[in-house]
Design an enzyme around this catalytic site. Sequence first.
Site, PDB file in Angstrom:
ATOM      1  N   ASP A 497      94.430  51.531  36.591  1.00  0.00           N
ATOM      2  CA  ASP A 497      95.154  52.401  37.365  1.00  0.00           C
ATOM      3  C   ASP A 497      96.252  52.863  36.643  1.00  0.00           C
ATOM      4  O   ASP A 497      96.298  53.501  35.608  1.00  0.00           O
ATOM      5  CB  ASP A 497      95.155  52.268  38.593  1.00  0.00           C
ATOM      6  CG  ASP A 497      94.001  52.157  39.405  1.00  0.00           C
ATOM      7  OD1 ASP A 497      92.933  52.083  38.866  1.00  0.00           O
ATOM      8  OD2 ASP A 497      94.042  52.313  40.712  1.00  0.00           O
ATOM      9  N   GLU A 728      94.757  42.114  48.562  1.00  0.00           N
ATOM     10  CA  GLU A 728      94.483  42.832  47.301  1.00  0.00           C
ATOM     11  C   GLU A 728      95.425  42.271  46.185  1.00  0.00           C
ATOM     12  O   GLU A 728      94.607  42.244  44.885  1.00  0.00           O
ATOM     13  CB  GLU A 728      94.699  44.402  47.398  1.00  0.00           C
ATOM     14  CG  GLU A 728      94.191  45.168  46.396  1.00  0.00           C
ATOM     15  CD  GLU A 728      94.466  46.925  46.746  1.00  0.00           C
ATOM     16  OE1 GLU A 728      93.995  47.497  45.766  1.00  0.00           O
ATOM     17  OE2 GLU A 728      95.232  47.251  47.667  1.00  0.00           O
TER      18      GLU A 728
END
Length: 758
Positions: A497, A728
Site C-alpha cells: 500500500d 493486523e
Amino acid sequence: LMAGERRRRGGDGPRERPRERLRDRDPKLRQQQKPPRGSGRGRTALALTAAAAALALGLAAAAAGWKRWSEASRLVTPHPAPPAVPPGSTGPLASPTYFWGTYRPHVYFGMKTRSPRAVVTGLMWLQHGGNLRHTSEQNDGVSRYGWLMHDGENFGVQEIRDEGLLLRTEFVKQPGGEHGGDWSWRVTVKMEGTGPPPLLSLFFYVATDGQGTLRPVLENGTRLAAVAGTAEELGDFTLTFLPPTGEDGEGHKYASYNFLAAGVPGLHRLTELVRHSLRESSVFSPPGRPRRRFFGVSSTGGLPGEPPRGQLLLHQAALSEMLGGIGFFHGRSLLRSEQREEPVPGMEAVLFTAVPSRSCFPRGFLWDEGFHLLLLARWDPALARDILAHWLDLLNADGWIPREQILGEEARARVPPEFVLQHSETANPPTLLLALERLLPDAPLPYLRRLSPRLRAWFEWLNRTQAGPEPFTFRWRGRDADPERFLNPKTLSSGLDDYPRASHPSAQERHLDLRCWMALGARVLAALAERLGEPPAPYRDMAAALSDNDLLDRLHWAPELGAFADFGNHSAAVALRWHRPAPVPGRPPAAPRLRREVREAPRPRFVGALGYVSLFPLLLQLLRADSPRLPALLGSMRSEQQLWTPFGLRSLARDSPMYLRRNTEHDPPYWRGSVWVNINFLALRALRGYGREAGPHRERAAELYRELRHNLVANVFRQYEATGFLWEHYRDSDGAGQGCHPFAGWSALVVLAMAEDY
C-alpha cells in the site's frame, strides 16, 4: 467479423473491384487522361476520394471499437483451461465433510452450505440497553471474540464477550445421509460480574438465498419449535430449536418467545430487517417474578420504503479463528477495463476461501490467501488444495485474477465504494505459489495437472502486463494517479500500500519486490513441470536469470543506501502543506486541504527507503549464502535505528525520510514503521535457511533467527493475552496491536513460527 473476413479473402477478385474503380478516379490518373474542361469529373473524383477516406476512417474506427470490445469481453470471460475445481466436486456427495460449515466469516456466528444459493443460518442478540449484534464490526464495542477451537470440518467453540456477557457458541457435525450429515448448535450465555442479570434477546434465523421455501412450526402458538423447508440442493430439511436449559442439569429455563417470517431483498439486509422489526411490547413474566417488557420481533415491522492462558492456547485459538473464518461466496465482481470507462459485472463465480479479518475484511484477498494457505496446508492439505483450486478458477481469459473478491450483495455491502471496482491492469503478489511450493511434493498428480494450465496462464499474464522498462525488470501497475494529494502515491497492487516508492510514478520504475516475486514464481513453476514430467527449462532459465546476483546488483543495489532499492523518478524533498483553495465568487470559503509540495525536482535514481522491500532478495532467498550483500542486510535488520525492535522487524527504517509520516490528511502511516507478521514470517523462514546453509554468514543469520523469533512470538502472545485478539499489525514503539482485530489472517502465521515449521 466482416472486417476479419475481408482480410482473409484479400485476393478475392470481386472484393478487389471497388478498389480498382477508386483508383480509376485518382487525381493523377485524371491529369494523364486530360478530361474535357467543365466535364465535372474533378468534382466527382474529389467526392469519391473523400468517400474512400471516410471508408478508411470508418474501418479504423471499427477496428478500434472491435479492439475495445474484444478486450472488455476477455475481461469477463473465464479462462478456457479445464477448471481446477472439477464440476460437482464441492457438492454434498463428492465432498460431504466440507459441505456444511461456518462459511459466513463476517457474522459472529452462522453456517451455510458450499452452494451458490445456499440455506443460511445465523445468530443475532440484543442486550437491553445495548445494540443489536449480528455482523462482526471493527468498532461495535464487543470487547473480544474469536474461535478457541475449530478443526475446519466437524466442530468449533467460540467465545464472545460483550458488555458483561459471555456468549459461548459451539457447533458439532454428525456425518450421514446425502447432504453433508446433521449439525447442532449450542449457545451458552453467562453474566460476568455481579448485579441483576439483564434481559437478553437471542435471535436465531434461517434464510434461503433466492430459492426454496420455509415454513414455521409453532408450539403453543408462540414458540418457534422448528423451521421446515425445501431447497434446491438440500431437498427437504428441518431446523429444530430446543427450549433453553440451565447449567448442571437445572432443566428448562423460563423464556418468552416470538417469531417473524418475512421476505428481504437480500442477505445483506437481514440486520436491517430485524432492527426495523424490533418492538418493546413482548412480555417476560417468569413465575413468581415481576413482569418485564423485552424487545422481540413483530410482523408489523420490516424494512422501510476470561482470556485463554499459555502459548498452547494461543496456538489453538489462532488456528481455530482462521478455520472459523473460512467462507463460501458467490456472485460477480465489478470490474473496470482500461479500454472502457463504464464498469462491467464480471463472470459469475464461486469462491471458497479464508478471510483476513471477520470484522474489517470478510472476503477474499489474493495475496493474503497465499499466506493463509501456508498454515492451512499444515493442518489439512486437502482443504488447502481445495481453496487454492477455487482461487485459480477465478482466472479470466487473459489470465488475470482480481486482487480483491467482492462477490454478491452481502459482501459488497461491507466494502467502501472506492474499493469495489477491480481494475484489469492491477496485479497482486503471487503468494499462492508460496503455498503451492509447500503442497507440491504430496499433491496428487491429477490435481496438479488441472492446476498447471491456469498457473501458467496467470504467471504469463504477470510477466506480460507487469513488465518493466528493461529486460528482467518489473513494475507494479495501478499506482495512485493524483500526485498532489499523496505524500507518496500508494501502490495497492504490491500489497504494501503506502510503502514509499518513487515520488513521481512513471513507466521507468523498477520495483524490486515484484522482480523477486517473479523469480519465486518461475522457480515454483519449474518444480511443478518437473513433478508433472514436463520440460522445466523455460521456467528454470527465467528463475536463473531473475536470481542472478550480479544482475540484481546492477539493477537494484543502491550504494548510497547500502541496500537494495526500487528505481524511479524520485524526489526526497516532498512534504504535505496546508493549502486554502482559491475563492470562488458567490460561494463560502473552502476548507483548507493538505496538498503535496515538491521542493526539489525529481530525477531518475534509487528510492531512499530502507525497509521491507529492501529485504526481498533475502526474504525470498534469492541471494547466495556467500553473497557480499548479506552482511549489510543482516546489519540493517539488527540495527535499532533501522529495522530492529523488541517486537519484530519494523516495515520502514527509523532513519527513513518517510518513517511514520502520514500520506494524506486522512491516511495515517500503514506500512511505514509498523511490525507485520507476514513479512516477519518470511524473514524467519529465510534466516533459518541461511543459518543452516554453509557460508560465511551462517552463525550471524542463526543468531538473528533466534532473537527475532523470540521477539515476534512473545509480543503477539502478550497482546493476545492482554486484548484477546490477533491484530493486523503491531506498533513498533511498544508492540501494541493496531489496525483491524480480530485479524487471524496472516497474523496466525505465528503458529508456524512457534512450531518452527517453515
